[in-house]
Write a protein that holds these residues in place. Structure first.
Motif, PDB file in Angstrom:
ATOM      1  N   PRO A 164      11.192  17.989   6.690  1.00 21.97           N
ATOM      2  CA  PRO A 164      11.659  18.345   8.067  1.00 21.97           C
ATOM      3  C   PRO A 164      11.280  19.740   8.597  1.00 21.97           C
ATOM      4  CG  PRO A 164      13.243  18.756   6.227  1.00 21.97           C
ATOM      5  CD  PRO A 164      12.378  17.858   5.704  1.00 21.97           C
ATOM      6  N   ASP A 165      10.609  20.484   7.691  1.00 22.78           N
ATOM      7  CA  ASP A 165      10.297  21.784   8.054  1.00 22.78           C
ATOM      8  C   ASP A 165       8.573  21.550   8.656  1.00 22.78           C
ATOM      9  OD1 ASP A 165       8.806  21.196   5.867  1.00 22.78           O
ATOM     10  OD2 ASP A 165       9.230  23.147   4.691  1.00 22.78           O
ATOM     11  N   GLY A 166       8.183  20.444   8.443  1.00 24.65           N
ATOM     12  CA  GLY A 166       6.864  19.799   9.244  1.00 24.65           C
ATOM     13  C   GLY A 166       5.815  19.957   8.044  1.00 24.65           C
ATOM     14  N   ARG A 167       5.880  20.461   6.860  1.00 22.03           N
ATOM     15  CA  ARG A 167       5.123  20.562   5.852  1.00 22.03           C
ATOM     16  C   ARG A 167       4.725  19.364   5.118  1.00 22.03           C
ATOM     17  NH1 ARG A 167       6.470  25.128   1.428  1.00 22.03           N
ATOM     18  NH2 ARG A 167       8.386  24.189   1.589  1.00 22.03           N
ATOM     19  N   LYS A 168       3.361  18.990   4.991  1.00 16.06           N
ATOM     20  CA  LYS A 168       2.753  17.731   4.490  1.00 16.06           C
ATOM     21  C   LYS A 168       2.542  17.982   3.006  1.00 16.06           C
ATOM     22  CE  LYS A 168       0.250  13.911   6.160  1.00 16.06           C
ATOM     23  NZ  LYS A 168      -0.701  13.564   7.283  1.00 16.06           N
ATOM     24  N   GLN A 169       2.780  17.101   2.229  1.00 12.90           N
ATOM     25  CA  GLN A 169       2.169  16.905   0.880  1.00 12.90           C
ATOM     26  C   GLN A 169       1.364  15.844   0.798  1.00 12.90           C
ATOM     27  OE1 GLN A 169       6.260  16.826  -1.083  1.00 12.90           O
ATOM     28  NE2 GLN A 169       5.134  18.664  -2.387  1.00 12.90           N
ATOM     29  N   LYS A 170       0.056  15.809   0.766  1.00 12.37           N
ATOM     30  CA  LYS A 170      -0.899  14.786   0.731  1.00 12.37           C
ATOM     31  C   LYS A 170      -1.138  14.143  -0.572  1.00 12.37           C
ATOM     32  CE  LYS A 170      -4.309  14.351   3.436  1.00 12.37           C
ATOM     33  NZ  LYS A 170      -5.479  14.516   4.147  1.00 12.37           N
ATOM     34  N   ASP A 171      -1.391  12.819  -0.596  1.00 10.75           N
ATOM     35  CA  ASP A 171      -1.677  12.115  -1.864  1.00 10.75           C
ATOM     36  C   ASP A 171      -0.784  12.368  -3.358  1.00 10.75           C
ATOM     37  OD1 ASP A 171      -4.108  11.477  -0.562  1.00 10.75           O
ATOM     38  OD2 ASP A 171      -5.464  12.980  -1.516  1.00 10.75           O
ATOM     39  N   VAL A 172       0.446  12.336  -2.785  1.00 11.62           N
ATOM     40  CA  VAL A 172       1.753  12.411  -3.665  1.00 11.62           C
ATOM     41  C   VAL A 172       1.442  11.196  -4.868  1.00 11.62           C
ATOM     42  CG1 VAL A 172       4.158  12.400  -4.283  1.00 11.62           C
ATOM     43  CG2 VAL A 172       3.043  13.742  -2.172  1.00 11.62           C
ATOM     44  N   PHE A 173       1.249   9.964  -4.270  1.00 15.09           N
ATOM     45  CA  PHE A 173       0.913   8.828  -5.145  1.00 15.09           C
ATOM     46  C   PHE A 173      -0.483   8.439  -4.569  1.00 15.09           C
ATOM     47  CE2 PHE A 173       5.473   9.174  -4.989  1.00 15.09           C
ATOM     48  CZ  PHE A 173       5.790   9.215  -6.351  1.00 15.09           C
ATOM     49  N   THR A 174      -1.305   7.840  -5.497  1.00 18.47           N
ATOM     50  CA  THR A 174      -2.453   7.277  -5.020  1.00 18.47           C
ATOM     51  C   THR A 174      -2.750   5.929  -5.699  1.00 18.47           C
ATOM     52  OG1 THR A 174      -4.028   8.642  -6.734  1.00 18.47           O
ATOM     53  CG2 THR A 174      -3.792   9.654  -4.571  1.00 18.47           C
ATOM     54  N   TYR A 175      -3.551   4.931  -5.094  1.00 12.47           N
ATOM     55  CA  TYR A 175      -3.520   3.630  -5.538  1.00 12.47           C
ATOM     56  C   TYR A 175      -5.052   3.338  -5.557  1.00 12.47           C
ATOM     57  CZ  TYR A 175       1.286   4.130  -4.712  1.00 12.47           C
ATOM     58  OH  TYR A 175       2.700   4.574  -4.580  1.00 12.47           O
ATOM     59  N   ASP A 176      -5.634   2.749  -6.501  1.00 17.06           N
ATOM     60  CA  ASP A 176      -7.044   2.223  -6.673  1.00 17.06           C
ATOM     61  C   ASP A 176      -7.025   0.874  -7.037  1.00 17.06           C
ATOM     62  OD1 ASP A 176      -9.606   1.717  -6.919  1.00 17.06           O
ATOM     63  OD2 ASP A 176      -9.837   3.232  -8.479  1.00 17.06           O
ATOM     64  N   TRP A 177      -6.908   0.059  -6.142  1.00 17.14           N
ATOM     65  CA  TRP A 177      -6.603  -1.408  -6.271  1.00 17.14           C
ATOM     66  C   TRP A 177      -8.065  -2.450  -5.896  1.00 17.14           C
ATOM     67  CZ3 TRP A 177      -1.739  -1.067  -3.117  1.00 17.14           C
ATOM     68  CH2 TRP A 177      -0.680  -0.879  -3.987  1.00 17.14           C
ATOM     69  N   ARG A 178      -8.071  -3.418  -6.223  1.00 19.65           N
ATOM     70  CA  ARG A 178      -8.917  -4.594  -5.926  1.00 19.65           C
ATOM     71  C   ARG A 178      -7.985  -5.420  -5.163  1.00 19.65           C
ATOM     72  NH1 ARG A 178     -10.527  -9.618  -4.311  1.00 19.65           N
ATOM     73  NH2 ARG A 178     -12.476 -10.226  -5.037  1.00 19.65           N
ATOM     74  N   ILE A 179      -7.785  -5.667  -3.690  1.00 18.54           N
ATOM     75  CA  ILE A 179      -7.062  -6.383  -3.076  1.00 18.54           C
ATOM     76  C   ILE A 179      -7.410  -8.069  -3.130  1.00 18.54           C
ATOM     77  CG2 ILE A 179      -5.854  -7.130  -0.704  1.00 18.54           C
ATOM     78  CD1 ILE A 179      -5.627  -4.041  -1.830  1.00 18.54           C
ATOM     79  N   TRP A 180      -6.322  -8.819  -3.912  1.00 18.99           N
ATOM     80  CA  TRP A 180      -6.930 -10.176  -4.083  1.00 18.99           C
ATOM     81  C   TRP A 180      -6.061 -10.984  -3.083  1.00 18.99           C
ATOM     82  CZ3 TRP A 180     -10.246 -11.418  -7.723  1.00 18.99           C
ATOM     83  CH2 TRP A 180     -10.128 -10.742  -8.792  1.00 18.99           C
ATOM     84  N   MET A 181      -6.619 -11.969  -2.377  1.00 18.41           N
ATOM     85  CA  MET A 181      -6.231 -12.391  -1.096  1.00 18.41           C
ATOM     86  C   MET A 181      -5.883 -13.613  -1.541  1.00 18.41           C
ATOM     87  SD  MET A 181      -7.155 -10.262   1.006  1.00 18.41           S
ATOM     88  CE  MET A 181      -7.280 -10.593   2.859  1.00 18.41           C
ATOM     89  N   LEU A 182      -4.775 -14.375  -1.075  1.00 20.83           N
ATOM     90  CA  LEU A 182      -4.135 -15.604  -1.210  1.00 20.83           C
ATOM     91  C   LEU A 182      -5.131 -16.774  -1.768  1.00 20.83           C
ATOM     92  CD1 LEU A 182      -1.247 -17.097  -1.676  1.00 20.83           C
ATOM     93  CD2 LEU A 182      -1.390 -17.539   1.126  1.00 20.83           C
ATOM     94  N   PRO A 183      -6.257 -16.951  -1.036  1.00 22.21           N
ATOM     95  CA  PRO A 183      -7.007 -18.115  -1.622  1.00 22.21           C
ATOM     96  C   PRO A 183      -7.600 -18.137  -2.980  1.00 22.21           C
ATOM     97  CG  PRO A 183      -7.745 -17.619   0.681  1.00 22.21           C
ATOM     98  CD  PRO A 183      -6.663 -16.567   0.084  1.00 22.21           C
ATOM     99  N   GLU A 184      -7.748 -16.712  -3.332  1.00 16.92           N
ATOM    100  CA  GLU A 184      -8.314 -16.234  -4.903  1.00 16.92           C
ATOM    101  C   GLU A 184      -7.089 -16.340  -5.670  1.00 16.92           C
ATOM    102  OE1 GLU A 184     -11.431 -12.531  -4.143  1.00 16.92           O
ATOM    103  OE2 GLU A 184      -9.650 -12.377  -3.417  1.00 16.92           O
ATOM    104  N   LEU A 185      -5.885 -15.898  -5.322  1.00 14.38           N
ATOM    105  CA  LEU A 185      -4.686 -16.114  -6.306  1.00 14.38           C
ATOM    106  C   LEU A 185      -4.414 -17.379  -6.563  1.00 14.38           C
ATOM    107  CD1 LEU A 185      -2.647 -13.130  -4.713  1.00 14.38           C
ATOM    108  CD2 LEU A 185      -3.684 -13.008  -6.858  1.00 14.38           C
ATOM    109  N   ARG A 186      -4.525 -18.289  -5.461  1.00 17.94           N
ATOM    110  CA  ARG A 186      -4.219 -19.700  -5.905  1.00 17.94           C
ATOM    111  C   ARG A 186      -5.387 -20.372  -6.661  1.00 17.94           C
ATOM    112  NH1 ARG A 186      -2.183 -23.019  -0.777  1.00 17.94           N
ATOM    113  NH2 ARG A 186      -1.615 -24.435  -2.249  1.00 17.94           N
ATOM    114  N   ASP A 187      -6.661 -20.091  -6.467  1.00 14.28           N
ATOM    115  CA  ASP A 187      -7.611 -20.559  -7.440  1.00 14.28           C
ATOM    116  C   ASP A 187      -7.494 -20.127  -8.961  1.00 14.28           C
ATOM    117  OD1 ASP A 187      -9.251 -21.519  -5.351  1.00 14.28           O
ATOM    118  OD2 ASP A 187     -10.690 -19.717  -5.086  1.00 14.28           O
TER     119      ASP A 187
END
Length: 200
Positions: free
Chosen positions: A177-200
């Protein structure tokens, strides 16, 4: 977790026609969902798996003490790889897109095979999907939220996406609420699996 479990149980009953009693929560983090699961019914049991000691320790200090003794007995938390087989359960889920940390097809297949071997004969495996064209473009998603008496802004940010490998990096930022920003509190390094790949 309460809302997630309500939806998941509803889907399970529609598919299988009975109420699940045993749960395995993969990539459980603070195992909040498993703690809520054992509260839902006196016969519910939960097995929670994660490799990261920090969120598990948080769950042990925050969620576990809030359970009654008989609920604590029905919750087993393991610092264990989700690629290891466990006793069969009715319901196994991996939420918050966590399986995207498995970046190769061979590793993802190994995980799915393990899941299959860890389900009862009428068991169900549930994951949530991240995909569609939006995931391939830069995105900044803001949500105004109350946390107790404080209002803050939660920011979900895509840092990078490789259209060839589907490797992607995301981050969660918070603005107080004071306007201060905390960056990268949580970070994620993923490989996005799409639906056709998951079904395969």
């Amino acid at each position: 977790p309460k809302q997630d479990l309500k939806v998941i149980t509803k889907i399970f009953k529609e598919v299988r026609n009975f109420e699940p009693r045993s749960l395995r929560e993969d990539f459980c983090g603070t195992f909040f969902a498993s703690a809520e699961w054992v509260k839902r019914h006196p016969k519910n049991t939960a097995l929670a798996l994660d490799l990261d000691p920090e969120p598990l320790a948080y769950g042990e200090s925050v969620h576990f003490p809030k359970l009654k003794k008989n609920q604590q007995k029905r919750l087993k938390v393991l610092k264990q790889n989700v690629l290891s087989k466990t006793s069969p359960v009715d319901l196994l889920f991996a939420l918050n897109f966590s399986y995207n940390c498995l970046k190769s097809r061979s590793l993802l297949l190994k995980y799915f095979k393990n899941v299959y071997q860890s389900l009862n004969s009428r068991g169900v495996f549930m994951i949530d999907l991240m995909g569609g064209w939006e995931v391939m473009r830069p995105i900044v998603d803001r949500h105004e939220t109350d946390w107790g008496k404080r209002k803050y802004t939660y920011i979900w940010r895509q840092k990078n996406f490789d259209p060839i490998s589907h490797d992607a990096q995301f981050a969660s930022d918070f603005k107080g609420p004071d306007g201060r920003k905390q960056k990268d509190v949580f970070t994620y390094d993923w490989r996005i699996w799409m639906l056709p790949e998951l079904r395969d």
